[in-house]
Design an enzyme around this catalytic site. Structure first.
Site, PDB file in Angstrom:
ATOM      1  CG  PHE A 164      -2.331  -0.386   0.944  1.00  0.00           C
ATOM      2  CD1 PHE A 164      -2.623  -1.523   0.235  1.00  0.00           C
ATOM      3  CD2 PHE A 164      -3.378   0.415   1.379  1.00  0.00           C
ATOM      4  CE1 PHE A 164      -3.940  -1.860  -0.043  1.00  0.00           C
ATOM      5  CE2 PHE A 164      -4.698   0.084   1.106  1.00  0.00           C
ATOM      6  CZ  PHE A 164      -4.978  -1.054   0.399  1.00  0.00           C
ATOM      7  CD  GLN A 208      -6.575   9.541   2.836  1.00  0.00           C
ATOM      8  OE1 GLN A 208      -7.260   8.542   2.944  1.00  0.00           O
ATOM      9  NE2 GLN A 208      -5.326   9.591   3.237  1.00  0.00           N
ATOM     10  CG  HIS A 242      -8.763   6.882  -2.364  1.00  0.00           C
ATOM     11  ND1 HIS A 242      -8.358   6.383  -3.579  1.00  0.00           N
ATOM     12  CD2 HIS A 242      -8.499   5.915  -1.449  1.00  0.00           C
ATOM     13  CE1 HIS A 242      -7.874   5.164  -3.400  1.00  0.00           C
ATOM     14  NE2 HIS A 242      -7.942   4.853  -2.120  1.00  0.00           N
ATOM     15  CG  LEU A 278     -12.056   3.670  -3.022  1.00  0.00           C
ATOM     16  CD1 LEU A 278     -11.261   4.944  -3.135  1.00  0.00           C
ATOM     17  CD2 LEU A 278     -11.924   3.082  -1.635  1.00  0.00           C
ATOM     18  CD  GLU A 314      -3.152   3.418  -0.998  1.00  0.00           C
ATOM     19  OE1 GLU A 314      -3.996   4.278  -0.682  1.00  0.00           O
ATOM     20  OE2 GLU A 314      -2.045   3.323  -0.455  1.00  0.00           O
ATOM     21  NE  ARG A 369      -5.435   5.737   0.460  1.00  0.00           N
ATOM     22  CZ  ARG A 369      -6.340   5.024   1.120  1.00  0.00           C
ATOM     23  NH1 ARG A 369      -7.187   5.636   1.941  1.00  0.00           N
ATOM     24  NH2 ARG A 369      -6.415   3.725   0.960  1.00  0.00           N
ATOM     25  CG  HIS A 414     -11.286   7.715   0.764  1.00  0.00           C
ATOM     26  ND1 HIS A 414     -12.290   6.829   0.423  1.00  0.00           N
ATOM     27  CD2 HIS A 414     -10.340   6.983   1.410  1.00  0.00           C
ATOM     28  CE1 HIS A 414     -11.954   5.616   0.849  1.00  0.00           C
ATOM     29  NE2 HIS A 414     -10.800   5.682   1.457  1.00  0.00           N
ATOM     30  NE  ARG A 451      -7.945   6.551   6.063  1.00  0.00           N
ATOM     31  CZ  ARG A 451      -7.942   5.593   5.144  1.00  0.00           C
ATOM     32  NH1 ARG A 451      -6.938   4.759   5.032  1.00  0.00           N
ATOM     33  NH2 ARG A 451      -8.967   5.483   4.311  1.00  0.00           N
TER      34      ARG A 451
END
Lengths: 633, 262
Positions: free
Chosen positions: A141, A255, A257, A267, A270, A301, A369, A405
């Site tokens: 990730f 955030q 995404h 979505l 990731e 991100r 997101h 995050r």
């Protein structure tokens, strides 16, 4: 009014809520979960990618440890996180993943032998060790030094939520679904439960509890283009903020995404990029390595989203009737990988976009997101300002995420914080006697009952709640997006203030007996506007760029003046929050430095030496020590 | 090019003594990539805010929006209007208790059957050792379990089931699939006898008439009929275990299931 008594009231029954519920129920307490939807429909179920935990079983995770995970998390947060909490999280995560395995989660496992993996679209071979065969596997990730994300195909949230829900059933956790908490019951010092609206009948009920947990997820629906489910309206944060006592932490940390799909904003995980997918521009050119030579598509991100917008602004976006976008390419991963490990992605692409990702490119753009901010709690999950009120998961600002995050860290947070905070809640309940004050119950009830009456009879006006929502969402998209500046933010705050005032005059367009969905929206809008104002005003006042908070007029990360956390309080009758600030972290185990990606200048801080040492490390958290096998490599 | 959709919606508010079940027509202009999620929200927000229906993830992942679409149960959020005729008729899922209009109570139903089949991994939770490595599992088995764990409990298979329509106590395909999920999970310590007690009856696997509607409408394409067959075979063999010699039983145990490779 019907009154229901319980030891622990969990508002929200997604992963965090159910994990806390199970912990308290296993300790022998009566637990009741409220949920807008049946628990398995919670937005946790939509989480695809996985949970980060330094198990180090996979060949590409060799040498991983909670220390490395901790460092990745702090860097990811752009040093905005509480490092004590990030440490608790990184140390506890491996144990919690194993426990979830024990309870029934079908984690993907290591298969010994040579495998072809992809990095940046290029295949390479790696040998999974025979002695690790059958242990929990991990995928890559963004923003991580190792492959660390435990997964079940791309349905990790679904698999873990199903398992936790079975545990709730086993341990007799009461689930009251189709309910929405409308106000906390409190006497200015202690929380005693909540006034709750039944979404089947429209009735109000009182839930009296020794401890109350807010685990309602994020508040993404203040934005128009969000990956969040329609129930992610910040209900939990709103009732906490409404008390005037409990602050929201870092609401400006929002955030985006990189891979929301166009046009539906749904979505795709990731994991697509983690498994080797790449981002392409209008010329089908892979542009990310030009911006981020080291991490490319797998920078954090906030960085990838910013780079994508930068690239689109340079004229490399793909034109479409729904605005400009870029491409996500996973074709090279092959039919087997896409239809097994990225199956949900395959379904979303074929069902909603009419795109076959095995042969075609997926249209994507950065989309709202995740909310790093939320109900500010201490490391035990106890809310600031009210005894007996806790929060966990996305609804909380526990604060392991700071200003950005990492992918895989929030899904892990739900169960790791759920376990850790669940233990604190159980400890709190032990021997705690609640002095129930009926006046507090009546006050909370009467306030809500009066609001409902005013809305139903249009006593204060006939403002349309859907129209106000649309205007709020547009204001957030236009003024409080990825790139921010003073002029835009000021305009945004002004617009939101005007909307907030209008929201006092909402009246129903259609009336009906019992439950009506319009009333749900009408009740929520003033609170959502408060959250939007906390976000916009917090962003306006923070004159620096940190993590996902990017100010074009203040491009530096300013540790000298802004190594802190925003606390937003709402006083009754005001149209703006009161902002206070506290230090970002009690100490800095990892001193502020460069993230290694994202670029940007840093104005450094002079930190006294005692802030750079860890007081009595690990001594007071014996349960959080990682198992041996996670550390030995 | 753009059509004007005629969307007919079942209306009934059980809490309103004056409400009678009836169909109400709405008209919406269709546009590109329109789903029933979009169309129904336009109706609620612009035409009649009292219409009840359920959506949550709007991405086909959560299972909230099961309804009968032109006579066939399905998820409204991932139904594109371009795949439907101009005239769209929407009913609530049968079997489940009606909350109002298109909204039904699946939550209560699924929790009740979950309790009946004790839908959790039966093992010793106190045996979990924080310092020990996790018990090993073959990846292929993990994938097989997840295949069945993908059920979103939307209720479409229950609504499409002839038996469930006739008998209130039939557990239905989603429930039998859940049992099958625990059956193949080595962490669940229940014996064949234990499973027999739970689903070896007319409420369980022997109540199915084999109409296959469940699998036809499953939005997650879970092999529901396979699970039913596998469970039936297991229970049937279990019920003759004192009669047939063990050697023959063991031989038959793992044969004949269409998903297995022989």
């Amino acid at each position: 009014m019907q009154t229901i008594y319980t030891d622990l009231l969990c508002i929200g029954a997604g992963l965090a809520g159910e994990r806390v519920a199970v912990e308290a129920a296993m300790a022998g307490f009566r637990v009741t979960c409220l949920s807008i939807v049946p628990p398995r429909r919670s937005h946790s179920s939509a989480a695809q990618g996985g949970m980060q935990a330094a198990l180090g079983n996979a060949v590409m995770g060799q040498g991983d440890s909670p220390d490395v995970h901790f460092a990745d998390t702090v860097k990811g947060s752009d040093w905005g996180c509480d490092q004590e909490v990030a440490r608790i999280f990184a140390d506890t995560a491996p144990i919690v993943m194993r426990e979830m395995a024990h309870w029934g989660v079908p984690w993907n496992r290591v298969v010994a032998g040579t495998h072809t993996y992809y990095k940046g679209g290029k295949p390479f071979e790696a040998e999974e060790a025979a002695e690790k065969h059958g242990l929990i596997h991990a995928r890559a990730f963004g923003g991580t030094a190792k492959w660390r994300t435990c997964y079940t195909a791309d349905g990790t949230g679904r698999a873990v939520l199903n398992t936790l829900d079975t545990k709730c059933l086993q341990y007799g956790v009461e689930i009251h679904d189709r309910t929405q908490a409308e106000a906390l019951i409190h006497d200015g010092e202690r929380c005693m439960g909540a006034i709750v609206r039944c979404l089947k009948t429209g009735e109000l009920k009182a839930y009296i509890a020794k401890a109350t947990l807010i685990a309602t997820g994020g508040y993404g629906r203040i934005y128009r283009a969000t990956t969040n489910a329609v129930i992610c309206d910040g209900g939990g944060q709103i009732i906490a903020l409404d008390t005037g006592l409990v602050p929201m932490g870092n609401m400006e940390a929002v955030q985006f995404h990189p891979t929301g799909t166009v046009p539906t904003d749904i979505l795709v995980t990731e994991g697509c990029r983690g498994d080797g997918g790449t981002l392409l521009d209008v010329n089908e050119y892979r542009f990310m390595p030009d911006y981020e030579p080291e991490k490319a598509e797998l920078a954090s991100r906030d960085v990838v989203s910013r780079r994508m917008i930068e690239h689109i602004r340079k004229g490399f976006g793909v034109q479409s009737p729904y605005g400009e976008h870029l491409w996500l390419d996973i074709r090279h991963l092959g039919v087997k990988h896409i239809t097994t490990k990225l199956r949900e992605v395959y379904d979303i692409c074929t069902n909603f976009l009419g795109v076959d990702p095995i042969h075609q490119l997926i249209p994507v753009r950065p989309t709202h997101h995740y909310s790093m901010g939320g109900v500010r709690v201490d490391k035990n999950g106890h809310a600031y300002g009210l005894k007996g009120l806790f929060s966990a998961g996305e609804s909380a600002c526990w604060d392991m995420h700071g200003f950005n995050r990492l992918g895989g860290n929030s899904l892990a947070e739900t169960v790791v914080a759920g376990t850790y905070i669940g233990k604190q809640v159980a400890q709190f309940l032990q021997g705690y006697d609640l002095d129930i004050k009926s006046a507090a119950i009546r006050d909370a009830h009467d306030k809500i009952a009066e609001r409902i009456k005013n809305i139903a009879t249009s006593a204060k006006g006939r403002e349309n709640c859907y129209q106000l929502r649309n205007e709020m969402q547009d204001a957030m998209m236009e003024h409080v997006g990825i790139f921010r500046n003073e002029k835009d933010l000021k305009e945004g705050v002004d617009k939101l203030q005007a909307l907030y005032e209008r929201s006092m005059n909402i009246g129903l367009q259609a009336s009906s007996k019992g439950f009506t969905p319009e009333m749900s929206m009408a009740l929520r809008i003033p609170g959502m506007l408060k959250l939007a104002l906390c976000t916009a005003y917090g962003a306006l006042m923070r004159t620096e760029s940190r993590g996902a908070h990017t100010r074009e007029d203040y491009p530096e990360r300013n540790d000298r003046d802004w190594l802190n956390r925003t606390l937003a309080y709402w006083k009754d009758g005001e149209t703006l929050p009161v902002l206070k600030y506290e230090e970002a972290s009690p100490y800095y185990e990892l001193p502020p430095g460069d993230r290694g990606y994202g670029g940007g200048k840093i104005i450094t801080a002079e930190l006294p030496p005692e802030k750079l040492t860890v007081p009595s490390k690990g001594k007071d958290e014996p349960a959080a020590k990682p198992a041996k096998s996670a550390k030995k490599k | 090019m753009s059509r004007r959709l005629h969307i007919e919606i079942f209306r009934y508010n059980p809490l309103d003594p004056d409400s009678v079940p009836h169909m109400q027509s709405f008209y919406v202009n269709e546009y590109d990539s329109m789903t029933l999620f979009i169309a129904l929200n336009i109706i609620r927000e612009e035409q009649d805010p009292s219409v009840q229906f359920d959506f949550c993830c709007r991405a086909g992942i959560c299972g909230s929006c099961g309804m009968v679409i032109n006579g066939r149960p399905g998820l409204a959020c991932h139904t594109q209007t371009r795949d439907l005729p101009e005239h769209i008729v929407l009913h609530p899922l049968p079997v489940f208790k009606l909350i109002g209009d298109l909204s039904v109570d699946t939550g209560t139903w699924f929790r009740a059957v979950g309790k009946k089949i004790e839908a959790w991994v039966h093992s010793d939770d106190t045996a979990f050792d924080v310092r020990a490595e996790e018990a090993r599992m073959e990846n292929a088995l993990a994938e097989q379990i997840f295949e069945l764990d993908r059920c979103v409990e939307c209720g479409c298979c229950i609504a499409a089931c002839g038996t469930a329509r006739m008998r209130e106590d039939f557990l239905g395909a989603a429930t039998i699939n859940r049992v099958a999920r625990f059956y193949i999970d080595p962490r669940d310590e229940r014996s064949d006898d234990d499973y027999y007690d739970v689903i070896g009856n007319d409420q369980g696997v022997f109540g199915c008439m084999g109409l296959l509607g469940c699998e036809d409408v499953c939005p997650k394409k879970i092999p529901l009929q396979d699970q039913l067959g596998i469970m039936r075979r297991m229970l049937a063999l279990n019920s003759v275990k004192g009669i047939l010699p063990k050697g023959i039983l063991d031989k038959m145990k793992h044969k004949g299931c269409c998903h297995e490779k022989h």
